[in-house]
Scaffold this motif. Sequence first.
Motif, PDB file in Angstrom:
ATOM      1  N   GLU A 244       0.830  -1.202   0.000  1.00 47.98           N
ATOM      2  CA  GLU A 244       0.000   0.000   0.000  1.00 47.98           C
ATOM      3  C   GLU A 244       0.869   1.260   0.000  1.00 47.98           C
ATOM      4  OE1 GLU A 244      -2.407  -0.702   3.458  1.00 47.98           O
ATOM      5  OE2 GLU A 244      -3.930  -1.790   2.312  1.00 47.98           O
ATOM      6  N   ARG A 245       1.943   1.251   0.804  1.00 45.46           N
ATOM      7  CA  ARG A 245       2.846   2.398   0.855  1.00 45.46           C
ATOM      8  C   ARG A 245       3.516   2.610  -0.501  1.00 45.46           C
ATOM      9  NH1 ARG A 245       8.039   2.971   1.154  1.00 45.46           N
ATOM     10  NH2 ARG A 245       8.459   0.808   1.687  1.00 45.46           N
ATOM     11  N   GLU A 246       3.972   1.519  -1.111  1.00 45.60           N
ATOM     12  CA  GLU A 246       4.614   1.623  -2.425  1.00 45.60           C
ATOM     13  C   GLU A 246       3.658   2.211  -3.450  1.00 45.60           C
ATOM     14  OE1 GLU A 246       5.921  -2.363  -3.276  1.00 45.60           O
ATOM     15  OE2 GLU A 246       7.834  -2.090  -2.238  1.00 45.60           O
ATOM     16  N   MET A 247       2.402   1.777  -3.400  1.00 47.35           N
ATOM     17  CA  MET A 247       1.410   2.281  -4.361  1.00 47.35           C
ATOM     18  C   MET A 247       1.130   3.769  -4.101  1.00 47.35           C
ATOM     19  SD  MET A 247       0.475  -0.218  -6.435  1.00 47.35           S
ATOM     20  CE  MET A 247      -1.202  -0.273  -6.976  1.00 47.35           C
ATOM     21  N   GLN A 248       0.944   4.136  -2.832  1.00 47.84           N
ATOM     22  CA  GLN A 248       0.637   5.527  -2.491  1.00 47.84           C
ATOM     23  C   GLN A 248       1.777   6.462  -2.851  1.00 47.84           C
ATOM     24  OE1 GLN A 248      -0.292   5.302   1.677  1.00 47.84           O
ATOM     25  NE2 GLN A 248      -2.417   4.679   1.322  1.00 47.84           N
ATOM     26  N   GLU A 249       2.999   6.012  -2.642  1.00 42.90           N
ATOM     27  CA  GLU A 249       4.158   6.859  -2.910  1.00 42.90           C
ATOM     28  C   GLU A 249       4.626   6.768  -4.363  1.00 42.90           C
ATOM     29  OE1 GLU A 249       7.168   5.944  -0.020  1.00 42.90           O
ATOM     30  OE2 GLU A 249       5.849   6.419   1.659  1.00 42.90           O
ATOM     31  N   GLY A 250       3.937   5.994  -5.165  1.00 46.63           N
ATOM     32  CA  GLY A 250       4.298   5.869  -6.571  1.00 46.63           C
ATOM     33  C   GLY A 250       5.526   5.018  -6.813  1.00 46.63           C
ATOM     34  N   LEU A 251       5.892   4.203  -5.841  1.00 42.47           N
ATOM     35  CA  LEU A 251       7.073   3.349  -5.979  1.00 42.47           C
ATOM     36  C   LEU A 251       6.725   2.018  -6.640  1.00 42.47           C
ATOM     37  CD1 LEU A 251       8.609   3.904  -2.426  1.00 42.47           C
ATOM     38  CD2 LEU A 251       9.053   5.184  -4.538  1.00 42.47           C
ATOM     39  N   ARG A 252       5.447   1.822  -6.927  1.00 38.74           N
ATOM     40  CA  ARG A 252       4.985   0.568  -7.527  1.00 38.74           C
ATOM     41  C   ARG A 252       3.844   0.902  -8.474  1.00 38.74           C
ATOM     42  NH1 ARG A 252       4.934  -4.722  -5.520  1.00 38.74           N
ATOM     43  NH2 ARG A 252       3.305  -6.018  -6.337  1.00 38.74           N
ATOM     44  N   VAL A 253       3.927   0.360  -9.680  1.00 37.73           N
ATOM     45  CA  VAL A 253       2.820   0.501 -10.626  1.00 37.73           C
ATOM     46  C   VAL A 253       2.476  -0.883 -11.166  1.00 37.73           C
ATOM     47  CG1 VAL A 253       3.290   2.879 -11.307  1.00 37.73           C
ATOM     48  CG2 VAL A 253       4.351   1.021 -12.569  1.00 37.73           C
ATOM     49  N   GLU A 254       1.216  -1.030 -11.467  1.00 36.82           N
ATOM     50  CA  GLU A 254       0.732  -2.277 -12.063  1.00 36.82           C
ATOM     51  C   GLU A 254      -0.188  -1.907 -13.212  1.00 36.82           C
ATOM     52  OE1 GLU A 254      -1.063  -4.928  -9.221  1.00 36.82           O
ATOM     53  OE2 GLU A 254       0.587  -4.720  -7.815  1.00 36.82           O
ATOM     54  N   PHE A 255      -0.044  -2.616 -14.304  1.00 39.34           N
ATOM     55  CA  PHE A 255      -0.921  -2.363 -15.439  1.00 39.34           C
ATOM     56  C   PHE A 255      -1.070  -3.639 -16.253  1.00 39.34           C
ATOM     57  CE2 PHE A 255       3.385  -1.037 -16.415  1.00 39.34           C
ATOM     58  CZ  PHE A 255       3.657  -1.662 -17.615  1.00 39.34           C
ATOM     59  N   SER A 256      -2.161  -3.703 -16.987  1.00 36.23           N
ATOM     60  CA  SER A 256      -2.408  -4.887 -17.810  1.00 36.23           C
ATOM     61  C   SER A 256      -1.871  -4.637 -19.213  1.00 36.23           C
ATOM     62  CB  SER A 256      -3.902  -5.222 -17.854  1.00 36.23           C
ATOM     63  OG  SER A 256      -4.616  -4.150 -18.409  1.00 36.23           O
ATOM     64  N   VAL A 257      -1.546  -5.734 -19.870  1.00 35.58           N
ATOM     65  CA  VAL A 257      -0.985  -5.676 -21.214  1.00 35.58           C
ATOM     66  C   VAL A 257      -1.820  -6.606 -22.098  1.00 35.58           C
ATOM     67  CG1 VAL A 257       1.044  -6.174 -22.630  1.00 35.58           C
ATOM     68  CG2 VAL A 257       1.327  -5.215 -20.343  1.00 35.58           C
ATOM     69  N   ASP A 258      -2.093  -6.149 -23.300  1.00 30.46           N
ATOM     70  CA  ASP A 258      -2.825  -6.983 -24.255  1.00 30.46           C
ATOM     71  C   ASP A 258      -2.020  -8.263 -24.486  1.00 30.46           C
ATOM     72  OD1 ASP A 258      -3.931  -8.180 -26.521  1.00 30.46           O
ATOM     73  OD2 ASP A 258      -4.393  -6.253 -27.454  1.00 30.46           O
ATOM     74  N   PRO A 259      -2.666  -9.431 -24.331  1.00 33.64           N
ATOM     75  CA  PRO A 259      -1.951 -10.704 -24.493  1.00 33.64           C
ATOM     76  C   PRO A 259      -1.218 -10.828 -25.829  1.00 33.64           C
ATOM     77  CG  PRO A 259      -4.198 -11.092 -23.732  1.00 33.64           C
ATOM     78  CD  PRO A 259      -4.074  -9.629 -24.018  1.00 33.64           C
ATOM     79  N   GLU A 260      -1.718 -10.159 -26.854  1.00 30.89           N
ATOM     80  CA  GLU A 260      -1.109 -10.267 -28.177  1.00 30.89           C
ATOM     81  C   GLU A 260       0.243  -9.556 -28.251  1.00 30.89           C
ATOM     82  OE1 GLU A 260      -3.850  -9.162 -31.262  1.00 30.89           O
ATOM     83  OE2 GLU A 260      -5.414 -10.470 -30.457  1.00 30.89           O
ATOM     84  N   VAL A 261       0.487  -8.584 -27.373  1.00 29.58           N
ATOM     85  CA  VAL A 261       1.754  -7.856 -27.410  1.00 29.58           C
ATOM     86  C   VAL A 261       2.659  -8.200 -26.215  1.00 29.58           C
ATOM     87  CG1 VAL A 261       0.828  -5.937 -28.774  1.00 29.58           C
ATOM     88  CG2 VAL A 261       0.804  -5.813 -26.280  1.00 29.58           C
TER      89      VAL A 261
END
Length: 147
Positions: A85-102
């Motif tokens: 939670e701290r990493e996410m709040q401080e911007g030290l961690r990002v998560e995102f989805s990627v199209d399976p084709e790429v």
Amino acid sequence: PSELQTEGLSVISAMVNGVVARLGGKLEVAIQVQRKGRELVIRARTQDLLNRAFLLLETALDQQRISKSQRSTKEQLQEDLSKLEREMQEGLRVEFSVDPEVMGHVVGSGGQNVAKVTEETGVFRVVVDRDTHMVRIVGPTSESVTQ
């Protein structure tokens, strides 16, 4: 017995006495805490009652160990969650989805693109989960993570 806390010895004494009393026996439990550890002294009228008392104590110790292990695991999970939670709040961690084709292009041949991103930005790690099509990036600063 050395793993028991002093207050735990009193609880075990009461438990042993209660169970043995229900079995129709009398049991005297004396607990002595010594400088070089703890000693639990149990005296019973019969060997059968004494054996039952020891079985109860073993069960109580096993339950105490399990409980301690579960508390330790729960505390570690809470600690990990707080860190995320701290990493996410401080911007030290990002998560995102990627199209399976790429997804293959994101990773690169033999992980080459992931290695390049890690080296150029100074992030701690880049995790690519092909099953969920998610990319997680963790770094020392929010700038390194968003590059």
